[in-house]
Design a protein around this motif. Sequence first.
Motif, PDB file in Angstrom:
ATOM      1  N   GLY A   1       0.821  -1.215   0.000  1.00  0.00           N
ATOM      2  CA  GLY A   1       0.000   0.000   0.000  1.00  0.00           C
ATOM      3  C   GLY A   1       0.851   1.258   0.000  1.00  0.00           C
ATOM      4  O   GLY A   1       0.578   2.213  -0.741  1.00  0.00           O
ATOM      5  N   LYS A   2       1.904   1.272   0.813  1.00  0.00           N
ATOM      6  CA  LYS A   2       2.808   2.438   0.854  1.00  0.00           C
ATOM      7  C   LYS A   2       3.479   2.654  -0.496  1.00  0.00           C
ATOM      8  O   LYS A   2       3.571   3.788  -0.979  1.00  0.00           O
ATOM      9  CB  LYS A   2       3.875   2.242   1.936  1.00  0.00           C
ATOM     10  CG  LYS A   2       3.361   2.398   3.334  1.00  0.00           C
ATOM     11  CD  LYS A   2       4.455   2.085   4.350  1.00  0.00           C
ATOM     12  CE  LYS A   2       3.859   1.989   5.750  1.00  0.00           C
ATOM     13  NZ  LYS A   2       4.833   1.486   6.718  1.00  0.00           N
ATOM     14  N   ARG A   3       3.951   1.581  -1.099  1.00  0.00           N
ATOM     15  CA  ARG A   3       4.614   1.700  -2.406  1.00  0.00           C
ATOM     16  C   ARG A   3       3.668   2.262  -3.458  1.00  0.00           C
ATOM     17  O   ARG A   3       4.052   3.107  -4.259  1.00  0.00           O
ATOM     18  CB  ARG A   3       5.152   0.346  -2.852  1.00  0.00           C
ATOM     19  CG  ARG A   3       6.355  -0.120  -2.077  1.00  0.00           C
ATOM     20  CD  ARG A   3       6.792  -1.480  -2.555  1.00  0.00           C
ATOM     21  NE  ARG A   3       7.905  -1.992  -1.766  1.00  0.00           N
ATOM     22  CZ  ARG A   3       8.334  -3.239  -1.823  1.00  0.00           C
ATOM     23  NH1 ARG A   3       7.744  -4.112  -2.644  1.00  0.00           N
ATOM     24  NH2 ARG A   3       9.344  -3.630  -1.078  1.00  0.00           N
ATOM     25  N   LEU A   4       2.445   1.774  -3.450  1.00  0.00           N
ATOM     26  CA  LEU A   4       1.477   2.250  -4.449  1.00  0.00           C
ATOM     27  C   LEU A   4       1.136   3.723  -4.235  1.00  0.00           C
ATOM     28  O   LEU A   4       0.990   4.479  -5.191  1.00  0.00           O
ATOM     29  CB  LEU A   4       0.214   1.385  -4.415  1.00  0.00           C
ATOM     30  CG  LEU A   4       0.383  -0.049  -4.923  1.00  0.00           C
ATOM     31  CD1 LEU A   4      -0.873  -0.868  -4.650  1.00  0.00           C
ATOM     32  CD2 LEU A   4       0.740  -0.073  -6.401  1.00  0.00           C
TER      33      LEU A   4
ATOM     34  N   ARG B   1       0.514   6.818  -9.077  1.00  0.00           N
ATOM     35  CA  ARG B   1      -0.117   6.573 -10.386  1.00  0.00           C
ATOM     36  C   ARG B   1      -1.626   6.402 -10.286  1.00  0.00           C
ATOM     37  O   ARG B   1      -2.329   6.613 -11.255  1.00  0.00           O
ATOM     38  CB  ARG B   1       0.448   5.305 -11.025  1.00  0.00           C
ATOM     39  CG  ARG B   1       1.855   5.417 -11.509  1.00  0.00           C
ATOM     40  CD  ARG B   1       2.228   4.144 -12.245  1.00  0.00           C
ATOM     41  NE  ARG B   1       3.657   3.992 -12.339  1.00  0.00           N
ATOM     42  CZ  ARG B   1       4.263   2.871 -12.654  1.00  0.00           C
ATOM     43  NH1 ARG B   1       3.556   1.786 -12.908  1.00  0.00           N
ATOM     44  NH2 ARG B   1       5.566   2.814 -12.720  1.00  0.00           N
ATOM     45  N   GLU B   2      -2.117   5.925  -9.123  1.00  0.00           N
ATOM     46  CA  GLU B   2      -3.524   5.575  -9.005  1.00  0.00           C
ATOM     47  C   GLU B   2      -4.233   6.381  -7.922  1.00  0.00           C
ATOM     48  O   GLU B   2      -3.614   6.830  -6.965  1.00  0.00           O
ATOM     49  CB  GLU B   2      -3.673   4.075  -8.660  1.00  0.00           C
ATOM     50  CG  GLU B   2      -3.170   3.148  -9.726  1.00  0.00           C
ATOM     51  CD  GLU B   2      -1.752   2.666  -9.437  1.00  0.00           C
ATOM     52  OE1 GLU B   2      -1.174   3.075  -8.415  1.00  0.00           O
ATOM     53  OE2 GLU B   2      -1.211   1.906 -10.243  1.00  0.00           O
ATOM     54  N   GLU B   3      -5.539   6.492  -8.106  1.00  0.00           N
ATOM     55  CA  GLU B   3      -6.414   7.069  -7.088  1.00  0.00           C
ATOM     56  C   GLU B   3      -6.568   6.053  -5.956  1.00  0.00           C
ATOM     57  O   GLU B   3      -6.369   4.855  -6.160  1.00  0.00           O
ATOM     58  CB  GLU B   3      -7.787   7.391  -7.697  1.00  0.00           C
ATOM     59  CG  GLU B   3      -7.745   8.413  -8.817  1.00  0.00           C
ATOM     60  CD  GLU B   3      -7.241   9.766  -8.342  1.00  0.00           C
ATOM     61  OE1 GLU B   3      -7.615  10.175  -7.236  1.00  0.00           O
ATOM     62  OE2 GLU B   3      -6.460  10.382  -9.079  1.00  0.00           O
ATOM     63  N   PRO B   4      -6.952   6.511  -4.748  1.00  0.00           N
ATOM     64  CA  PRO B   4      -7.075   5.593  -3.603  1.00  0.00           C
ATOM     65  C   PRO B   4      -7.969   4.377  -3.868  1.00  0.00           C
ATOM     66  O   PRO B   4      -7.633   3.271  -3.430  1.00  0.00           O
ATOM     67  CB  PRO B   4      -7.659   6.478  -2.500  1.00  0.00           C
ATOM     68  CG  PRO B   4      -7.156   7.849  -2.838  1.00  0.00           C
ATOM     69  CD  PRO B   4      -7.150   7.904  -4.342  1.00  0.00           C
ATOM     70  N   ASP B   5      -9.084   4.538  -4.584  1.00  0.00           N
ATOM     71  CA  ASP B   5      -9.947   3.382  -4.840  1.00  0.00           C
ATOM     72  C   ASP B   5      -9.264   2.355  -5.742  1.00  0.00           C
ATOM     73  O   ASP B   5      -9.446   1.151  -5.587  1.00  0.00           O
ATOM     74  CB  ASP B   5     -11.297   3.812  -5.415  1.00  0.00           C
ATOM     75  CG  ASP B   5     -11.186   4.513  -6.753  1.00  0.00           C
ATOM     76  OD1 ASP B   5     -10.183   5.230  -6.975  1.00  0.00           O
ATOM     77  OD2 ASP B   5     -12.097   4.356  -7.581  1.00  0.00           O
TER      78      ASP B   5
END
Length: 189
Positions: A124-127, A132-136
């Motif tokens: 989760g931290k890496r993402l 690149r992405e929204e939380p959802d």
Amino acid sequence: MNIALIVGASGTGKDTLLRTAGHYFASNHRIVFLKRYITRPPDIHETNYFLDPGAFEHLLAGNFFISHWQAHGHRYGVARDHLRQVPSGGLGLVSISRTAIADFETHYPRAVTIQVQADPDTLGKRLRVRGREEPDKIDNRLARARLPVAARNLILFDNSRPLSRTGPAFISLLESLLDRSAPPRRPET
């Protein structure tokens, strides 16, 4: 020749591990890092061949790919001919989608699948840091990361720790697979 299929959720560090191994094995011609064809330009963390969607479809119609898949709005494929670059007694590595494993296992019964994983907090931290992405979408990726991978010869590789620890462990794993690919030695007489 043997094939190692690298799979794992976005953010697990597949490209980082492959890049680290690529530097380490740069002068070893028995190990070949296979490139993919993708309908998006590669970013600084990967080296793939870019194709526009029309060119991809043209190659697909000509049976150019041993395997192809779609992910995150882009098409991916691995050229059938690229596998010929892997020498007898060598090891080919390629990062693929888990949905493409069966395509390779059909042609290469000894194919090994390495599933790169990271614990949910690290992933989760890496993402989030990647941005690149929204939380959802991050939540969707985290849920997908928990799905089981179907493969005949599956090796789980935990990439939750720092690269200074996981890089050498990944290289060691590849060396063991390379040793398994080597033809048996004849006894000395």
